[in-house]
Write a protein that holds these residues in place. Sequence first.
Motif: not given
Lengths: 479, 427
Positions: A150-151, A153, A164, A201-202, A205, A418-423
């Motif tokens: 999720e990269n 924060g 990251s 942050g992928s 996937c 989205t800043g930190e929760h992911g898509v």
Amino acid sequence: MTGPLPPRLERELRSVVGADHVITDPDRLMVYESDGLTAYRVAPRAVVLPASTEEVSEVVRLLHGADIEIVPRGAGTGLSGGALPTPDGVIVGTARMNKILSIDAADRLALVQPGVVNARLTEATRPHGLYYAPDPSSQSTCTLGGNVAENSGGPHCLKYGVTSRYVTGLTVVMAGGEVVRLGGAGHEASGELDLVGLFVGSEGCFGIATEIEVRLLPLTEGVRTLLGIFDTMEAAGHAVTSIIGSGLMPAAVEIIDKATIEAVEASIFAAGYPTDAGAALVIEFDGTEAGLDADADRAERCCLREGAREVRRASSETERAALWKGRKKAFGAMGRIAPDLLVQDATVPRTRLPEVLAEISRIGERYGLKIANVFHAGDGNLHPNLLFDRTDAEELARVEKASHEIMSLCVAVGGTITGEHGVGVDKRGYMGLVHDEVELDMLRRVRRVFDPGGLFNPGKVVPDAVDAGALPEVSEVAS
Amino acid sequence: MIAAQPLSDLLPPEALASVDSSPLFGGRPPEAIVRPASVEEVAALLSWASREGVGVLTMASGHRVAPVTREGRFVALRMDRLNAIEAYEAADLTITAGAGAPFSSVTRALGENDQWAPFDPADVAARSLGGLVAAGESGPLRMGYGELRNHVLGARVVTGDGRTLDLGGRVVKNVAGFDVLKAVVGSRGGLAAITSVCLRAFPRPEVDRVLVRTEPTVRAAAGLALAVGTAPVLPASCVVVDRLSERGERAALVVRLHGSRATVDEEQVRMERHVGVPFEVVGDVGTGADAASSESTRRLLEGVRDHVKSDGTVVVASVRPSRLPRLLEVVDRLGPLALSCDAYTGLVRVEADPERITELDLLRRDVIALDGAIRQERISSTAMRGSADPLSPHDDRRDASAAGRTALARRLETAFDPAGALWPART
């Protein structure tokens, strides 16, 4: 294909990870039906819990061979449905891969398996005078593998940056089971493409990270925590701009709005915030003792200049915990006001916070919804919390419409969805707000670079193409 | 002959520079030098090049150009006309500028608000914003501020086949989709042509203290640097150079501490206590320093930063910092050459003699044995005329997954540049 796994495949999976570590019992599978975003629930066909890179590789190879979708899962604390199962798929969980493999104090590095809990790494490195900086709110339960996916924060990434920045190398299992080592400390001179940065942050996937090398920081000597009490959110927002604009670099600046203060103070988590306040700011500085009081004094002056009615300062660790309590327990406290909570996540330029917050309030009024805000103000990372009752279908529809308006608003002022929760699945429908079709197409191509067959975490992050068949396959264009 | 008519049909005359003006390509000039003034012109060029099978060598400012060793037709894409500061939001600490904007102009704009972009690779003052981002070089200040890649918030880029992408954004936290931007930063023009960049700015520290400790040998200075690396403070940077011109022919360790005066004073005491030796305070730079001290200290810092001359052949090698003494031991074999070493990342830059291929090859073997990496960062204009390349441009670890990693990189390049129109600035 849904339903139970083919018996032979199930036997093979059990022989790889041990009979007890393949879950197929429907009652036990219920635990895995959702992650922290409980609005979505899907039962997986099975859950497989490998314990090593070799086991992950073999499990992925077997599932890939059977053309079965793979949903990687860490602790399941994600808030965007990134670990939501697919009905045809199998969850590959990293819970058993929870070893800290090495701590290299001289080079300030640690090598961990993905199932290591975030806070445990800092506990383990503290005796070496070191710690791991990214601190998501769920750090006592979330795992490093999930943080990489999720990269993530956290409150203190204002000063220290997100995941990251700290990941220097990865061992990943790719589609088909191939194991690839990416990056690694000491390879600065390689001149290779930054595949580590791309993998972080992928959202599961691209593959499964099975070993993670992270950079550690020296423990900070001291900390100063302030609580600014304001009559309005607008004044608190201006104070944030004033603090950052003055050249100060706080470790964290968090905002709590009136609705959240009321919820906290009415709960067992009461932190002593004045219930008639319009907003509270938690401001924290850390670093070398000598400069901290001066920094805190300057921040206090910024708050008072912007109309703070009171600024409290913690003088002990107990008092610090008390000042943070209202922030950290906010989500738990909201359970008192409504049975369900949608935690939204978006980022806007910091200077636009006052107007965005005012407009979010108007959106709430327009849709007859209670929206409470508690978020990372220092970097403009909003978390509007929409309170509702999921059994009320009409209210749920209003929540969805209000969410969409909030996202559109944030994008319109130069922010993002989205800043930190992911898509995950939650924000997939909003991706068109920030990316045009050319960019979405590129995201699909990049995904196929790592996973040509599309078996890793399908249905997440990138919306399907209008005409997927028209897109050239990477394997085709590469040939 | 280049298909001059089609290209001039696509682009206005002012976007096509004279080829004679460029001695930069090691004896093999491009068929045209294109200097677009808009992202649309960049897209038109790349789209054309992909169709025509013409290579495009992207140059930001033209300050650093790789030798052209590939066969086939090519044009040079120079970004120097895309040089505007497009947006500077001082209160948000973000600045957006064209790829061709000199980094010095970005620094100047930020300085008006006591802000800066804390990146200090060699020659940074002469480089463009886009070139810096394409190279992905942070310089030793990454110790205190993190790598450049973490502070590139967004970029507009054009892929090899002419598709325009806005990657990232203008906010400091953004996870809306895969972080493709990270792969573009440092890709040396191999994935896309960068046309503009949004960078995170930082407030200037009140004090930028520069501390020097001279030692008889580079290895002794490096040993001290490793001790600094385990001190209970995090300096802004920690660099070893083989000599400091102002101090005679002695190796030196240069440490920078940033923060308020009280913080910096205290951190210096803690660091010196930890390493057991005193440092000389060369001076303070910054908003809280006096002008005379600032100016002379700034000159010293520039000397350290640009110590390994960029007009020669430069080899960079890296190992884990704790293995630096062993790396420096093997580097010694190359003779007394200009050398600088970033103790935080274990990166050593050395001015090498390209004629001494045997020694360089041995160096590569030793670096790989230390589980490190090595590449040629620059090649001298003399050597550019030849084709000898003593060092592999890529990490040459003999680990089992090297092939998988290379395959991923190739597929990624293909996703961005299906026709292979982009000629990355690496050998």
